[in-house]
Design an enzyme around this catalytic site. Structure first.
Site, mmCIF file in Angstrom:
data_model
loop_
_atom_site.group_PDB
_atom_site.id
_atom_site.type_symbol
_atom_site.label_atom_id
_atom_site.label_comp_id
_atom_site.label_asym_id
_atom_site.label_seq_id
_atom_site.Cartn_x
_atom_site.Cartn_y
_atom_site.Cartn_z
ATOM 1 N N ARG A 54 0.778 -1.150 0.128
ATOM 2 C CA ARG A 54 -0.047 -0.042 0.124
ATOM 3 C C ARG A 54 0.874 1.299 -0.180
ATOM 4 O O ARG A 54 0.818 2.170 -0.738
ATOM 5 C CB ARG A 54 -0.874 0.072 1.200
ATOM 6 C CG ARG A 54 -2.220 -0.689 1.079
ATOM 7 C CD ARG A 54 -2.257 -1.312 2.469
ATOM 8 N NE ARG A 54 -1.450 -2.368 2.743
ATOM 9 C CZ ARG A 54 -1.764 -3.455 2.604
ATOM 10 N NH1 ARG A 54 -2.701 -4.260 2.145
ATOM 11 N NH2 ARG A 54 -0.585 -4.561 2.714
ATOM 12 N N THR A 55 1.561 1.320 0.945
ATOM 13 C CA THR A 55 2.737 2.692 1.066
ATOM 14 C C THR A 55 3.287 2.885 -0.109
ATOM 15 O O THR A 55 3.311 4.131 -0.510
ATOM 16 C CB THR A 55 3.557 2.578 2.380
ATOM 17 O OG1 THR A 55 2.512 2.136 3.494
ATOM 18 C CG2 THR A 55 3.945 3.922 2.820
ATOM 19 N N LYS A 82 25.468 -5.241 -0.863
ATOM 20 C CA LYS A 82 27.100 -5.440 -0.968
ATOM 21 C C LYS A 82 27.875 -4.810 0.277
ATOM 22 O O LYS A 82 28.959 -4.601 0.543
ATOM 23 C CB LYS A 82 27.622 -4.735 -2.168
ATOM 24 C CG LYS A 82 27.268 -5.261 -3.565
ATOM 25 C CD LYS A 82 27.851 -4.520 -4.735
ATOM 26 C CE LYS A 82 27.261 -4.735 -5.943
ATOM 27 N NZ LYS A 82 27.602 -3.701 -6.935
ATOM 28 N N ARG A 104 11.165 3.736 3.948
ATOM 29 C CA ARG A 104 11.073 2.741 5.024
ATOM 30 C C ARG A 104 12.048 2.203 5.168
ATOM 31 O O ARG A 104 12.892 1.589 4.606
ATOM 32 C CB ARG A 104 9.805 2.078 4.210
ATOM 33 C CG ARG A 104 9.516 0.905 5.211
ATOM 34 C CD ARG A 104 8.322 0.005 4.785
ATOM 35 N NE ARG A 104 7.028 0.542 5.203
ATOM 36 C CZ ARG A 104 5.828 0.188 4.968
ATOM 37 N NH1 ARG A 104 5.733 -0.945 4.651
ATOM 38 N NH2 ARG A 104 4.809 0.944 5.167
ATOM 39 N N HIS A 132 4.721 5.888 11.773
ATOM 40 C CA HIS A 132 4.179 5.534 10.120
ATOM 41 C C HIS A 132 3.179 6.769 9.987
ATOM 42 O O HIS A 132 2.014 6.705 10.053
ATOM 43 C CB HIS A 132 3.629 4.407 10.090
ATOM 44 C CG HIS A 132 3.109 3.862 8.746
ATOM 45 N ND1 HIS A 132 3.368 4.656 7.703
ATOM 46 C CD2 HIS A 132 2.649 2.644 8.214
ATOM 47 C CE1 HIS A 132 3.060 3.933 6.382
ATOM 48 N NE2 HIS A 132 2.739 2.811 7.008
HETATM 49 N N1 CP Z 1 -0.342 -0.025 6.105
HETATM 50 C C1 CP Z 1 1.087 -0.405 5.426
HETATM 51 O O1 CP Z 1 1.827 0.307 5.658
HETATM 52 O O2 CP Z 1 0.860 -1.191 4.353
HETATM 53 P P1 CP Z 1 2.138 -1.934 3.536
HETATM 54 O O3 CP Z 1 3.069 -2.334 4.433
HETATM 55 O O4 CP Z 1 1.419 -2.887 2.345
HETATM 56 O O5 CP Z 1 2.820 -0.520 2.843
#
Ligand code: CP
Length: 312
Positions: A54-55, A82, A104, A132
């Site tokens: 999603r993100t 590496k 991320r 998040h």
């Molecule tokens: N909700 C969320 O962060 O989903 P993903 O891990 O798929 O990005």
């Protein structure tokens, strides 16, 4: 602000400004109105050191909808494999002059550290158990659209609170907007000292869900349990999984949320997840694109202003 690193750094009026802009983007997207001029002069790089559906997809789509050049770094095939460090990777990309860096990372604080080394705007797409922020903002927009307001609501956040950056960001955001927050889950998955954060803590779902407006379910995050106690899925679903009996304790118009990815039959019954009269899970995904458009738009405005004042 130059970066979006966490809800911790946002004031309530900044949250409202971002949600208002995201709301406009959501409405415009549904109506087919485009905004490809907003980031037309910008380059966006997405660096995901952890899996995402999603993100990552919504940040990419959001950038493209606003006209940015978007590059997704395949971290599995990068020189990180590496032995290159996070900071060296960031400095290398920084030398290519991106404007927006979406990151991320599995380590709490890694995105913050990286933001101190680069010249562009950094957006935290999830760092370890820490924050998040765009998830909490998309959850807030989903709640505001469903309930008509984002204050004085009773919100239950249920499940694996201890390992959840989604819970942490939501607790901060919903608290700043003066909502009543209930955390429900096994004591082994509840962070120590959490009741100091102005939340009520329950280990019984039916008791905790009594009369709430919003039921937010969380995934059991086994990848962060570091060899600690992992409950059996059957037992977990029996005690903490959302089913019709437990949901009946919430208000009759309570909405059901889940950030995804979802484990059906573990934290939520699939029938409830798919019930369009209660579940807003697909709306959360839709609002994710709009919130990320708004976040990048606002940071790009600040970046242009900083650059203009540096030239003047
Ligand atoms: N909700 C969320 O962060 O989903 P993903 O891990 O798929 O990005």
């Amino acid at each position: 602000a130059r970066h979006l690193l966490g809800i911790e750094h946002l004031a309530p009026d900044e949250i409202v400004t971002l949600l208002d802009l995201a709301d406009t983007y959501a409405t415009d997207t549904r109506a087919g109105r485009t905004h490809r001029d907003v980031l037309a002069d910008m380059t966006q790089i997405n660096m995901f050191f952890e899996n995402s559906t999603r993100t990552q997809a919504s940040f990419e789509l959001a950038g493209k909808k606003l006209g940015a050049d978007v590059m997704n770094m395949g971290m599995q095939s990068s020189s990180v494999k590496k032995g290159e460090t996070l900071i060296d990777t960031a400095l290398t990309l920084n030398a290519m002059h991106p404007d927006l860096l979406v990151v991320r990372h599995p380590s709490s604080g890694a995105v913050d550290l990286l933001s101190q080394k680069v010249n562009c705007a950094v957006l935290n797409a999830g760092d370890g158990r820490h924050e998040h922020p765009t998830q909490a903002l998309l959850d807030a927009l989903t709640i505001r659209r469903a309930k008509g307001r984002l204050h004085r609501l009773s919100v239950a956040i249920c499940g694996d609170i201890a390992h959840s950056r989604v819970a942490r960001s939501n607790i901060m955001l919903l608290g700043k907007m003066e909502n009543r927050i209930r955390l429900i889950g096994p004591p082994t998955l509840m962070p120590a000292g959490i009741s100091d954060f102005g939340v009520e803590v329950f280990d019984d779902m039916e008791e905790g869900l009594a009369d709430v407006d919003v039921v937010m379910m969380l995934r059991l995050q086994k990848e962060r349990m570091d060899g600690g106690f992992i409950p059996s899925e059957r037992e977990y679903f029996h005690r903490y999984g959302l089913d019709a009996t437990k949901l009946a304790c919430a208000k009759p118009d309570a909405i059901v949320m889940h950030p995804g990815p979802m484990n059906r039959g573990v934290e939520i019954d699939g029938t409830i997840a798919d019930d369009i009269n209660r579940s807003v899970i697909q709306t959360q995904v839709e609002m994710g694109v709009a919130v990320r458009m708004a976040a990048m738009d606002l940071l790009a405005r600040n970046l242009r202003a900083d650059r203009a004042s540096a030239v003047a």
